[in-house]
Design an enzyme around this catalytic site. Structure first.
Site, PDB file in Angstrom:
ATOM      1  N   ASN A   1       0.559  -9.012   1.218  1.00  0.00           N
ATOM      2  CA  ASN A   1       0.530  -7.966   2.521  1.00  0.00           C
ATOM      3  C   ASN A   1       0.091  -8.878   3.755  1.00  0.00           C
ATOM      4  O   ASN A   1      -0.874  -9.218   3.680  1.00  0.00           O
ATOM      5  CB  ASN A   1      -0.604  -7.026   2.246  1.00  0.00           C
ATOM      6  CG  ASN A   1      -0.902  -6.181   3.287  1.00  0.00           C
ATOM      7  OD1 ASN A   1      -0.615  -6.342   4.690  1.00  0.00           O
ATOM      8  ND2 ASN A   1      -1.848  -5.114   3.140  1.00  0.00           N
TER       9      ASN A   1
ATOM     10  N   CYS B   1       0.494   5.249   5.277  1.00  0.00           N
ATOM     11  CA  CYS B   1      -0.439   4.958   4.233  1.00  0.00           C
ATOM     12  C   CYS B   1      -1.616   5.764   4.060  1.00  0.00           C
ATOM     13  O   CYS B   1      -2.134   5.802   3.088  1.00  0.00           O
ATOM     14  CB  CYS B   1      -0.915   3.306   4.421  1.00  0.00           C
ATOM     15  SG  CYS B   1       0.495   1.850   4.509  1.00  0.00           S
TER      16      CYS B   1
ATOM     17  N   GLU C   1       1.057   2.070  -8.052  1.00  0.00           N
ATOM     18  CA  GLU C   1       0.554   2.181  -6.501  1.00  0.00           C
ATOM     19  C   GLU C   1       0.653   3.703  -5.875  1.00  0.00           C
ATOM     20  O   GLU C   1       0.531   3.830  -4.578  1.00  0.00           O
ATOM     21  CB  GLU C   1       1.239   1.060  -5.735  1.00  0.00           C
ATOM     22  CG  GLU C   1       1.148  -0.352  -6.416  1.00  0.00           C
ATOM     23  CD  GLU C   1      -0.217  -0.989  -5.862  1.00  0.00           C
ATOM     24  OE1 GLU C   1      -0.788  -0.700  -4.737  1.00  0.00           O
ATOM     25  OE2 GLU C   1      -0.966  -1.737  -6.719  1.00  0.00           O
TER      26      GLU C   1
ATOM     27  N   SER D   1      -2.999  -8.208   6.201  1.00  0.00           N
ATOM     28  CA  SER D   1      -4.123  -8.627   5.380  1.00  0.00           C
ATOM     29  C   SER D   1      -4.478  -9.887   5.694  1.00  0.00           C
ATOM     30  O   SER D   1      -5.488 -10.262   5.778  1.00  0.00           O
ATOM     31  CB  SER D   1      -4.261  -7.957   3.981  1.00  0.00           C
ATOM     32  OG  SER D   1      -4.905  -8.520   3.212  1.00  0.00           O
TER      33      SER D   1
ATOM     34  N   HIS E   1       4.939  -2.112  -0.578  1.00  0.00           N
ATOM     35  CA  HIS E   1       5.243  -0.880  -1.366  1.00  0.00           C
ATOM     36  C   HIS E   1       6.587  -0.394  -0.322  1.00  0.00           C
ATOM     37  O   HIS E   1       6.719  -0.930   0.545  1.00  0.00           O
ATOM     38  CB  HIS E   1       4.222  -0.066  -0.836  1.00  0.00           C
ATOM     39  CG  HIS E   1       2.599  -0.068  -1.289  1.00  0.00           C
ATOM     40  ND1 HIS E   1       1.616  -0.145  -0.450  1.00  0.00           N
ATOM     41  CD2 HIS E   1       2.404  -0.500  -2.530  1.00  0.00           C
ATOM     42  CE1 HIS E   1       0.550  -0.341  -1.369  1.00  0.00           C
ATOM     43  NE2 HIS E   1       0.946  -0.384  -2.495  1.00  0.00           N
TER      44      HIS E   1
HETATM   45  O1  SUG Z   1      -3.267  -2.403  -0.535  1.00  0.00           O
HETATM   46  N1  SUG Z   1      -4.549  -3.401   2.278  1.00  0.00           N
HETATM   47  C1  SUG Z   1      -4.124  -2.376   1.661  1.00  0.00           C
HETATM   48  C2  SUG Z   1      -3.029  -1.504   2.378  1.00  0.00           C
HETATM   49  C3  SUG Z   1      -2.120  -0.486   1.743  1.00  0.00           C
HETATM   50  C4  SUG Z   1      -0.970   0.206   2.345  1.00  0.00           C
HETATM   51  N2  SUG Z   1      -0.759   1.324   1.868  1.00  0.00           N
HETATM   52  C5  SUG Z   1       0.734   1.704   1.723  1.00  0.00           C
HETATM   53  N3  SUG Z   1       1.469   0.958   2.191  1.00  0.00           N
HETATM   54  N4  SUG Z   1       0.835   2.940   1.334  1.00  0.00           N
HETATM   55  C6  SUG Z   1      -3.189  -3.008   0.391  1.00  0.00           C
HETATM   56  O2  SUG Z   1      -2.790  -4.121   0.593  1.00  0.00           O
HETATM   57  C7  SUG Z   1      -6.332  -5.042   2.610  1.00  0.00           C
HETATM   58  C8  SUG Z   1      -7.730  -5.219   2.579  1.00  0.00           C
HETATM   59  C9  SUG Z   1      -8.354  -6.613   3.058  1.00  0.00           C
HETATM   60  O3  SUG Z   1      -7.618  -7.632   3.268  1.00  0.00           O
HETATM   61  O4  SUG Z   1      -9.546  -6.547   3.601  1.00  0.00           O
HETATM   62  C10 SUG Z   1      -5.833  -4.100   1.976  1.00  0.00           C
HETATM   63  O5  SUG Z   1      -6.306  -3.733   0.754  1.00  0.00           O
END
Ligand code: SUG
Length: 453
Positions: free
Chosen positions: A25, A376, A174, A28, A250
């Site tokens: 991600n 999300c 997920e 993140s 995702h």
């Molecule tokens: O699972 N980010 C989440 C973002 C989820 C997004 N959801 C959808 N696309 N539906 C993940 O990657 C980052 C947390 C951190 O790095 O502190 C995080 O969990």
């Protein structure tokens, strides 16, 4: 109109922080170790809920998981009072502490997969919490999320709750982030469209090589079985592994659907022709006259721009549902307005001959910096009117409930949270105090384990 789609947004929890926990991600990783703004994050989320409700859609809210998760730390052998546990983990395992403090349950598109009653064999709405087993900080969500869903959809006549899938890579699930539904009307039968990143059991299906594919075909098949779905109304499709390797962790980062529209990037699927053929073929089974495939070409918006702007992590909603002037709108993050190729594409789109007529830009930047856009942050639940009545009424956003929640955030949340602040045991007390009060505001009962001792 007797059927509605309700967006249940995740309330951003008091410990929202940037820990860089999600490999694959991009956002993140990029914002790892930055200072977050929990109060602003929760208020941005609440304002989005109100905005969608002001557009005439019923809007729900889901409480966050309790963080830090001391129960998991105790399972891992840390002992003593809560404060002693936090002090020990902060000293010896700061990365573990960050995982236990993550507010990631805010992204309720990953909370569960939901099948509306018109699709299921027993005529109930089915929920299966996602096991989220690909990431440590997310793998600790499903039990609490399941308890919260049961407290919101607390009626066995209308709602069926399943246990999350076995917590093993082969069944990586997920949730609704990889699930879309097409229908003529929300309370009529629909096509459930499952998108997976890899197969655990079929060796010849292509998979990404750089970043993990979190969701398996086998997980989606299990959900379809559990929910009692009819094969004639299900489509399973492989995500393009190349885009997973570019940060599309995702499917909802590269495609979104609603009613008779699929809005997606040219590179979203491994086999787009298969997706279109299967959906078209099955559309007839559920009375959809014509499906609109709105495909965004790479030459207009690159995958990189789609990931940066979250063009496809927009909420595609129906305004004036059931009325003659019904049309669709996108709830997009402001990042889509700030990206020139995306903005220019959206301007053309709303003037073209498709059901999408408006774009509403929302500031959810605090969530975006962790890779979580508007879509999300919400779990879609299609309900008929009887089922709407059976939902815990305090979990709908009215102007009154909005004010109460906004003030609750104002009272309990910190303005800023730096990574080192997680070592402060006061943060645990603040978080639990806030959440204890929240369960009363939302009428949830004692859903959190810290309330059960
Ligand atoms: O699972 N980010 C989440 C973002 C989820 C997004 N959801 C959808 N696309 N539906 C993940 O990657 C980052 C947390 C951190 O790095 O502190 C995080 O969990």
């Amino acid at each position: 109109m007797s059927g509605v789609e309700v967006n249940f947004d995740g309330l951003v929890g008091p410990t929202h922080n940037y820990a860089g926990l999600s490999y694959g991600n991009v956002a993140s990783k990029q914002h790892a170790q930055g200072t977050s703004q929990p109060k602003a994050a929760a208020q941005q989320g609440l304002r989005k809920m109100l905005a969608v409700s002001d557009l005439g859609l019923p809007q729900g809210v889901l409480a966050p998981n309790a963080r830090p998760d001391v129960d998991v730390l105790r399972r891992l052998g840390f002992t003593g009072t809560d404060t002693q546990v936090i002090n020990k983990v902060a000293k010896t395992e700061p990365a573990l502490l960050a995982a236990m403090y993550s507010a990631s349950s805010m992204w309720t598109a990953n909370a569960a997969t939901v099948s509306p009653s018109a699709d299921t064999a027993d005529g109930r709405v089915h929920f299966t919490p996602a096991n989220l087993n690909n990431k440590l900080h997310r793998s600790i969500e499903p039990a609490q999320t399941g308890a919260i869903l049961k407290a919101v959809f607390n009626n066995e006549t209308h709602f069926a709750h399943h246990l999350y899938l076995p917590e093993q890579d082969s069944f990586g699930d997920e949730g609704a982030a990889n699930h879309t539904r097409f229908c003529a009307e929300y309370d009529k039968a629909g096509i459930e469209f499952f998108v997976y990143g890899r197969s655990a059991l079929q060796p010849n299906i292509p998979a990404p090589t750089r970043f993990p594919a979190r969701h398996t075909l086998e997980a989606s098949q299990a959900i379809a079985r559990l929910h009692g779905l009819n094969e004639a109304q299900c489509v399973f499709a492989l995500q393009n592994p190349d885009v997973i390797d570019q940060g599309v962790f995702h499917n909802d980062v590269i495609a979104v659907g609603n009613q008779n529209v699929l809005f997606y990037h040219e590179q979203a699927f491994h086999d787009t022709a298969y997706v279109q053929d299967e959906l078209n073929r099955k559309a007839h089974n559920v009375g959809i006259e014509r499906l609109h495939f709105i495909e965004v070409p790479t030459e207009q918006v690159s995958v990189e721009d789609a990931v940066k702007s979250y063009l496809f992590n927009t909420q595609l909603i129906t305004i004036n549902n059931g009325q003659n002037d019904a049309h669709m709108a996108l709830i997009a993050p402001v990042e889509c307005r700030e990206n020139s190729s995306v903005y220019s594409y959206l301007t053309t789109l709303t003037n073209a001959d498709t059901p999408i007529k408006q774009v509403h830009y929302m500031d959810v930047k605090q969530s975006m910096k962790n890779g979580g856009g508007p879509a999300c942050l919400r779990l879609r639940v299609a309900l008929n009117q009887q089922q709407v009545q059976a939902v815990n009424p305090k979990c709908f956003i009215t102007s009154e409930q909005f004010k109460v929640l906004y003030q609750w955030v104002e009272k309990h949340y910190r303005d800023e949270l730096a990574p080192t602040d997680l070592a402060d045991p006061n943060l645990l007390t603040e978080s639990y105090t806030a959440l204890d009060e929240l369960t009363q505001i939302l009428g949830l009962g004692s859903v959190y384990s810290f309330q059960q001792v």
